[in-house]
Design a protein around this motif. Sequence first.
Motif, PDB file in Angstrom:
ATOM      1  N   LEU A 113      16.953  55.787  53.493  1.00  0.00           N
ATOM      2  CA  LEU A 113      17.637  56.931  52.888  1.00  0.00           C
ATOM      3  C   LEU A 113      17.937  58.002  53.937  1.00  0.00           C
ATOM      4  CD1 LEU A 113      18.701  58.197  50.289  1.00  0.00           C
ATOM      5  CD2 LEU A 113      16.435  59.181  49.919  1.00  0.00           C
ATOM      6  N   LYS A 114      16.982  58.253  54.837  1.00  0.00           N
ATOM      7  CA  LYS A 114      17.213  59.241  55.899  1.00  0.00           C
ATOM      8  C   LYS A 114      18.290  58.747  56.864  1.00  0.00           C
ATOM      9  CE  LYS A 114      12.426  60.771  55.668  1.00  0.00           C
ATOM     10  NZ  LYS A 114      11.095  60.705  56.311  1.00  0.00           N
ATOM     11  N   LEU A 115      18.249  57.465  57.179  1.00  0.00           N
ATOM     12  CA  LEU A 115      19.264  56.904  58.070  1.00  0.00           C
ATOM     13  C   LEU A 115      20.647  56.958  57.426  1.00  0.00           C
ATOM     14  CD1 LEU A 115      17.269  53.834  59.431  1.00  0.00           C
ATOM     15  CD2 LEU A 115      17.891  55.895  60.694  1.00  0.00           C
ATOM     16  N   THR A 116      20.689  56.758  56.106  1.00  0.00           N
ATOM     17  CA  THR A 116      21.959  56.878  55.383  1.00  0.00           C
ATOM     18  C   THR A 116      22.501  58.302  55.490  1.00  0.00           C
ATOM     19  OG1 THR A 116      21.384  55.115  53.835  1.00  0.00           O
ATOM     20  CG2 THR A 116      23.064  56.692  53.125  1.00  0.00           C
ATOM     21  N   SER A 117      21.611  59.283  55.343  1.00  0.00           N
ATOM     22  CA  SER A 117      22.030  60.684  55.464  1.00  0.00           C
ATOM     23  C   SER A 117      22.559  60.985  56.855  1.00  0.00           C
ATOM     24  CB  SER A 117      20.847  61.604  55.141  1.00  0.00           C
ATOM     25  OG  SER A 117      20.482  61.493  53.790  1.00  0.00           O
ATOM     26  N   ILE A 118      21.893  60.449  57.883  1.00  0.00           N
ATOM     27  CA  ILE A 118      22.359  60.654  59.263  1.00  0.00           C
ATOM     28  C   ILE A 118      23.750  60.049  59.446  1.00  0.00           C
ATOM     29  CG2 ILE A 118      21.926  60.043  61.675  1.00  0.00           C
ATOM     30  CD1 ILE A 118      18.914  60.171  61.013  1.00  0.00           C
ATOM     31  N   ALA A 119      23.952  58.856  58.861  1.00  0.00           N
ATOM     32  CA  ALA A 119      25.256  58.200  58.965  1.00  0.00           C
ATOM     33  C   ALA A 119      26.347  58.991  58.256  1.00  0.00           C
ATOM     34  CB  ALA A 119      25.168  56.791  58.385  1.00  0.00           C
ATOM     35  N   LEU A 120      25.961  59.766  57.236  1.00  0.00           N
ATOM     36  CA  LEU A 120      26.940  60.520  56.448  1.00  0.00           C
ATOM     37  C   LEU A 120      27.237  61.909  57.025  1.00  0.00           C
ATOM     38  CD1 LEU A 120      25.770  59.678  52.805  1.00  0.00           C
ATOM     39  CD2 LEU A 120      27.687  58.699  54.052  1.00  0.00           C
ATOM     40  N   ILE A 121      26.566  62.297  58.106  1.00  0.00           N
ATOM     41  CA  ILE A 121      26.738  63.647  58.652  1.00  0.00           C
ATOM     42  C   ILE A 121      28.202  63.980  58.958  1.00  0.00           C
ATOM     43  CG2 ILE A 121      26.288  65.059  60.705  1.00  0.00           C
ATOM     44  CD1 ILE A 121      23.414  64.101  60.633  1.00  0.00           C
ATOM     45  N   PRO A 122      28.993  63.083  59.575  1.00  0.00           N
ATOM     46  CA  PRO A 122      30.407  63.426  59.825  1.00  0.00           C
ATOM     47  C   PRO A 122      31.181  63.743  58.545  1.00  0.00           C
ATOM     48  CG  PRO A 122      29.766  61.498  61.104  1.00  0.00           C
ATOM     49  CD  PRO A 122      28.651  61.771  60.155  1.00  0.00           C
ATOM     50  N   PHE A 123      30.934  62.972  57.500  1.00  0.00           N
ATOM     51  CA  PHE A 123      31.623  63.213  56.227  1.00  0.00           C
ATOM     52  C   PHE A 123      31.084  64.478  55.562  1.00  0.00           C
ATOM     53  CE2 PHE A 123      31.253  58.638  57.009  1.00  0.00           C
ATOM     54  CZ  PHE A 123      32.586  58.277  57.065  1.00  0.00           C
ATOM     55  N   TYR A 124      29.807  64.708  55.748  1.00  0.00           N
ATOM     56  CA  TYR A 124      29.171  65.876  55.137  1.00  0.00           C
ATOM     57  C   TYR A 124      29.718  67.168  55.744  1.00  0.00           C
ATOM     58  CZ  TYR A 124      25.268  68.134  52.713  1.00  0.00           C
ATOM     59  OH  TYR A 124      24.506  68.875  51.854  1.00  0.00           O
ATOM     60  N   ILE A 125      29.862  67.186  57.069  1.00  0.00           N
ATOM     61  CA  ILE A 125      30.405  68.371  57.760  1.00  0.00           C
ATOM     62  C   ILE A 125      31.828  68.653  57.291  1.00  0.00           C
ATOM     63  CG2 ILE A 125      31.108  69.265  60.012  1.00  0.00           C
ATOM     64  CD1 ILE A 125      28.736  67.768  61.221  1.00  0.00           C
ATOM     65  N   ARG A 126      32.600  67.592  57.091  1.00  0.00           N
ATOM     66  CA  ARG A 126      33.989  67.748  56.649  1.00  0.00           C
ATOM     67  C   ARG A 126      34.066  68.398  55.278  1.00  0.00           C
ATOM     68  NH1 ARG A 126      37.111  62.249  55.876  1.00  0.00           N
ATOM     69  NH2 ARG A 126      35.805  62.285  54.010  1.00  0.00           N
ATOM     70  N   GLU A 127      33.063  68.144  54.424  1.00  0.00           N
ATOM     71  CA  GLU A 127      33.074  68.657  53.053  1.00  0.00           C
ATOM     72  C   GLU A 127      32.261  69.938  52.897  1.00  0.00           C
ATOM     73  OE1 GLU A 127      34.835  67.349  50.789  1.00  0.00           O
ATOM     74  OE2 GLU A 127      35.250  65.299  51.435  1.00  0.00           O
ATOM     75  N   LEU A 128      31.662  70.446  53.987  1.00  0.00           N
ATOM     76  CA  LEU A 128      30.693  71.529  53.867  1.00  0.00           C
ATOM     77  C   LEU A 128      31.273  72.783  53.226  1.00  0.00           C
ATOM     78  CD1 LEU A 128      27.733  71.936  54.514  1.00  0.00           C
ATOM     79  CD2 LEU A 128      28.384  72.902  56.728  1.00  0.00           C
ATOM     80  N   SER A 129      32.468  73.169  53.636  1.00  0.00           N
ATOM     81  CA  SER A 129      33.061  74.403  53.103  1.00  0.00           C
ATOM     82  C   SER A 129      33.294  74.310  51.597  1.00  0.00           C
ATOM     83  CB  SER A 129      34.375  74.700  53.821  1.00  0.00           C
ATOM     84  OG  SER A 129      35.301  73.633  53.645  1.00  0.00           O
ATOM     85  N   SER A 130      33.733  73.141  51.127  1.00  0.00           N
ATOM     86  CA  SER A 130      33.960  72.982  49.695  1.00  0.00           C
ATOM     87  C   SER A 130      32.648  72.855  48.934  1.00  0.00           C
ATOM     88  CB  SER A 130      34.842  71.757  49.424  1.00  0.00           C
ATOM     89  OG  SER A 130      34.266  70.588  49.958  1.00  0.00           O
TER      90      SER A 130
END
Length: 451
Positions: free
Chosen positions: A52-69
């Motif tokens: 689960l933690k590794l999945t979150s790390i893998a999602l960081i680029p997508f997460y940053i893109r959506e952070l403002s929204s």
Amino acid sequence: MIFPQPILILFCLMLPFVLVLKKKYEILSCWLALICMVDIFNSQAYLNLSALKLTSIALIPFYIRELSSLFKIKQFRIIFYSFCYLLILALYFSFVSPWVDETDFRPKKDLPPIRPILHLASNILEFMAFVYFGKLASANKKLVSIFFKSVIASGLVLSISVLLELIFQFDFYHFFTSGTKLKFMSGRPRGFSYEPRGLAQSTGFALLITIMYWKDIKTQLKTLITITCFYLGFILPASATAVISLCWGLALILTIRLVTRRKIEIKTKQILQFLLCTAVIVVSTFLLPEKTVNTISSHFKERYTSLSSGSILSRLEDQESSAMNFLIENPAYLITGVGPGMIYIPGVDHREARFAESNPFTKSSPFNVLPHMGLILLLSNGGLIYLSLFAYLLTTSWKYLKQKPRSIELVVLLFGLYLLQVRIPYLFFLSIVMMHSYNRGANHKLNRELT
């Protein structure tokens, strides 16, 4: 022989990244359900690198893109403020007024500032996955149903892993994760879980979700799930904690259905199913080896003895009772908390006598375990302030949940189970349901922007 850990870690990093990149969200929901229930993807070779933690790390680029929204979502802001509060506590109790280990037994990784940073970082990574998938579920209502049905399927996988372990006498968890070896002489299987208790809790939870989705599952499959999960994954691991969690979960489901006046239908076919499952389980119990029966019997007798004598706090496990003893004797910390992941440092001097005598604090046996009960962990990490923020997080979705009886049941069930026992699946599923309900009901314009 151990499975190559770099390959396991790389697989757990790349799979979710590719699934999100190709927008295979339904497969991603199945993967998240699986890694929340099954522990053989959680590498223990270097740190506790859970899938689960590794999945979150893998999602960081997508997460940053959506952070403002994401900051436009009220629930996300509450989570953000909660972590800011925990960060302040971590810094204060690490540098301004640090907790001191007077025994000098513990390694540096179990002391501030390393311990609170690791604990807080672990929580943040887990919430990143929660929030991101909750956002996806708010735009695609099928994902929630797929996710929970995958939970039921994962319960079956866990139950079958018990059968495989008993037949081949092979330690699957140690092979895949390089974690602690299984003591086969104990007579309690763990299958694809890290310990027998975790196995029984996960399969018990799969049974509770089966009840929630009872009408959506075919009759023959319901019978298979009930018999297989209850007998292989719940009875054989012999966990008193899992039995309490299952009974507590059933009581929560019944209570919320009575409170919301949701109709409880009991048909003749369902009664026959229940009797059939009961008969198979009872008959199968008589076929168990004598050694297994003795192991199960002695475990429950021991747990019954500890739960039926002494004060309320002394009936709790070592880490829970010591934490509560410290907080009660120091009420200021009951309000503020002692910082993330640090309660065992001041709590070691407040252990119950029976635990201190049977398991004395030594260099080879350091007392560095956090409470397993969610309510006590929340109180010890951030006190009533943090618990209030957690409760406020729940209330933000409540008016939208009223329109969805199943969502109400899921939130009450998951929050109630988490307060009883800290398990990542409870918190993960709770976040998904809340995000799904809030976003679909609160702001359709925001949904379009997020998607």
